[in-house]
Design a protein around this motif. Structure first.
Motif, PDB file in Angstrom:
ATOM      1  N   CYS A  73       3.362  -0.308  -7.285  1.00  7.26           N
ATOM      2  CA  CYS A  73       2.746   0.803  -6.549  1.00  7.26           C
ATOM      3  C   CYS A  73       2.036   1.703  -7.557  1.00  7.26           C
ATOM      4  CB  CYS A  73       3.805   1.597  -5.792  1.00  7.26           C
ATOM      5  SG  CYS A  73       3.232   3.226  -5.256  1.00  7.26           S
ATOM      6  N   LEU A  74       0.811   2.102  -7.254  1.00  4.44           N
ATOM      7  CA  LEU A  74      -0.008   2.864  -8.203  1.00  4.44           C
ATOM      8  C   LEU A  74       0.060   4.372  -7.973  1.00  4.44           C
ATOM      9  CD1 LEU A  74      -3.069   0.481  -7.833  1.00  4.44           C
ATOM     10  CD2 LEU A  74      -1.505   0.544  -9.771  1.00  4.44           C
ATOM     11  N   SER A  75       0.866   4.774  -6.995  1.00  2.00           N
ATOM     12  CA  SER A  75       0.938   6.199  -6.619  1.00  2.00           C
ATOM     13  C   SER A  75      -0.437   6.786  -6.331  1.00  2.00           C
ATOM     14  CB  SER A  75       1.612   7.041  -7.716  1.00  2.00           C
ATOM     15  OG  SER A  75       2.910   6.575  -7.944  1.00  2.00           O
ATOM     16  N   CYS A  76      -1.289   5.990  -5.722  1.00  2.00           N
ATOM     17  CA  CYS A  76      -2.648   6.471  -5.441  1.00  2.00           C
ATOM     18  C   CYS A  76      -2.671   7.324  -4.174  1.00  2.00           C
ATOM     19  CB  CYS A  76      -3.596   5.292  -5.286  1.00  2.00           C
ATOM     20  SG  CYS A  76      -3.344   4.373  -3.765  1.00  2.00           S
ATOM     21  N   LEU A  77      -1.600   7.252  -3.401  1.00  2.00           N
ATOM     22  CA  LEU A  77      -1.419   8.039  -2.180  1.00  2.00           C
ATOM     23  C   LEU A  77      -2.403   7.720  -1.054  1.00  2.00           C
ATOM     24  CD1 LEU A  77      -0.326  11.557  -3.455  1.00  2.00           C
ATOM     25  CD2 LEU A  77       0.978   9.455  -3.278  1.00  2.00           C
ATOM     26  N   ALA A  95       4.542   6.320   0.081  1.00  2.00           N
ATOM     27  CA  ALA A  95       4.591   6.383  -1.386  1.00  2.00           C
ATOM     28  C   ALA A  95       5.824   7.147  -1.867  1.00  2.00           C
ATOM     29  CB  ALA A  95       3.329   7.046  -1.937  1.00  2.00           C
TER      30      ALA A  95
END
Ligand code: SF4
Ligand code: SF4
Ligand code: SF4
Ligand code: SF4
Lengths: 260, 128
Positions: free
Chosen positions: B65-69, B82
């Motif tokens: 998960c890239l925490s890009c939201l 997220a």
């Protein structure tokens, strides 16, 4: 106009250009950005877990100092901006985090989210005005430029309130102000792969090259960003499209990019 | 920690109401790391709602998960998938031997190009 300024650790090291050109441009526009003293790194990522108080403390220190010095804090790095703005929101709206952080820090005066956190681009738009920038431009950048927003400036929109998260325009307006032609392309608010470039390079590379080929496919001659991590990821993705910090282009347009 | 305590902690750390999820899948549809996930974003939400702690803690998707939201922005019900992923990741990283990254994994080019931001955020994300 005087603002407190938080450069963050990367702007003191690998992303010096982002910082230097921001200072030169501010000066040319008649704005004083005063670096906060004795700051520490904001940590680079916001913790969404409300039980994690420690990672929020350095941001609160920065915010409290800015409160003492006029109450307006300017940031540039997208990551710093995201972390500090969200921690500020916690201090304003989350009583539990506010209580625990304040009890721990024992500041002279409790901090309750009073500081206004502005990204440099917001400062340009809301405090200086893009019209005034247009007037100050000496060397219009006559190029087709793709704005790369990435994630952190825009999301979560409920807190960041930076621009329309699905169809932002602020960087396009900035590009117009410095004499360029903005290129709107679909991947401008897609993630570049973020910190996966340390742990899962193929994933980050895929994401970054999708961004650049999208920009290129829509005719961009270069892409601009405010984030050192975006910059790094995009640059190393292997696509041949120049990636430039927005402050460098601003300094060029204002004619202050030399070593005077 | 027993299962109930672990579940309570995950719910608190997530700070999002998974009961509001209507299982539309928009979060997963928008996720840039979807293909790299053994458990998809919408499934994290569902599994937490069902109290499937063990399954959540065994997920490999937490490291991708890239925490890009993007999922948070797209959810029509105001759920934050997220946050659930981050709660799981933090919980795993806090366990002994749970770190997702070690100093040895940092490549030698480190001084040249890698921005501090990357090192700092990767270590904050993957390690405790
Ligand atoms: S967000 Fe990044 S650049 Fe900004 S201070 Fe933190 S680590 Fe440094
Ligand atoms: S690295 Fe990715 S996640 Fe971070 S700001 Fe840039 S685009 Fe967003
Ligand atoms: S935050 Fe994680 S789960 Fe959500 S869309 Fe981004 S990569 Fe996917
Ligand atoms: S987008 Fe929201 S409502 Fe839809 S599945 Fe994901 S979490 Fe549930």
């Amino acid at each position: 106009m005087v603002f407190s300024y938080y450069p963050g650790c990367t702007l003191k090291n690998q992303a010096k250009d982002l910082d230097i050109y921001a200072r030169k441009s501010a000066q040319a526009l008649g704005i004083e950005i005063k670096e906060i003293d004795e700051w520490q790194c904001c940590g680079g990522v916001y913790t969404s877990s409300p039980d994690d108080i420690a990672p929020r403390l350095s941001s609160i220190r920065i915010l409290a100092k800015a409160k003492e010095n006029g109450g307006k804090l300017v940031t540039i790095c997208s990551a710093c901006h995201n972390v500090i703005k969200r921690v500020n929101d916690d201090m304003k709206n989350n009583a539990d985090i506010n209580l625990r952080a304040n009890n721990f820090m024992q500041l002279e005066e409790r901090y309750n989210g009073e500081t206004a956190v502005l990204h440099y681009l917001e400062m340009l738009r809301d405090e200086v005005g893009f019209d005034n920038i247009k007037k100050a431009v000496k060397n219009p950048i006559n190029k087709k430029i793709g704005a790369y927003y990435g994630c952190l400036l825009l999301r979560p929109n409920g807190v960041m309130a930076f621009d329309n998260p699905e169809n932002p325009t602020i960087i396009e307006e900035f590009i117009k102000a410095i004499g360029g032609t903005p290129v709107v392309y679909p991947f401008r608010n897609e993630c570049c792969g973020a910190y996966a470039s340390l742990k899962n390079k193929p994933l980050a590379d895929k994401k970054s090259s999708a961004v650049l080929s999208s920009a290129k496919g829509h005719g961009a001659e270069m892409v601009i960003t405010a984030c050192p991590l975006c910059y790094y990821n995009l640059k190393r993705s292997g696509e041949d499209l120049p990636v430039i910090y927005f402050t460098e282009l601003l300094a060029k347009a204002l004619g202050v990019d030399g070593d005077e | 920690m027993n299962n109930d305590m672990q579940l309570k902690s995950l719910i608190e750390m997530s700070a999002t109401d998974v009961r509001k999820c209507m299982k539309c899948g928009k979060c997963s549809g928008r996720c840039p790391a979807f293909k790299e996930m053994d458990i998809k974003p919408h499934q994290f939400v569902t599994l937490l709602g069902q109290g499937k702690v063990e399954k959540l803690l065994a997920s490999k998707a937490i490291w991708n998960c890239l925490s890009c939201l993007a999922c948070v922005e797209r959810c029509p019900r105001g759920v934050a998938p997220a946050n659930v992923i981050e709660a799981v990741r933090t919980t795993v990283a806090r366990m002994q031997g749970g770190d997702g990254i070690t100093a040895e994994e940092i490549p030698a080019e480190v001084n040249e190009m890698i921005p501090q931001q990357l090192l700092v955020s990767a270590f904050r994300k993957y390690k405790k």
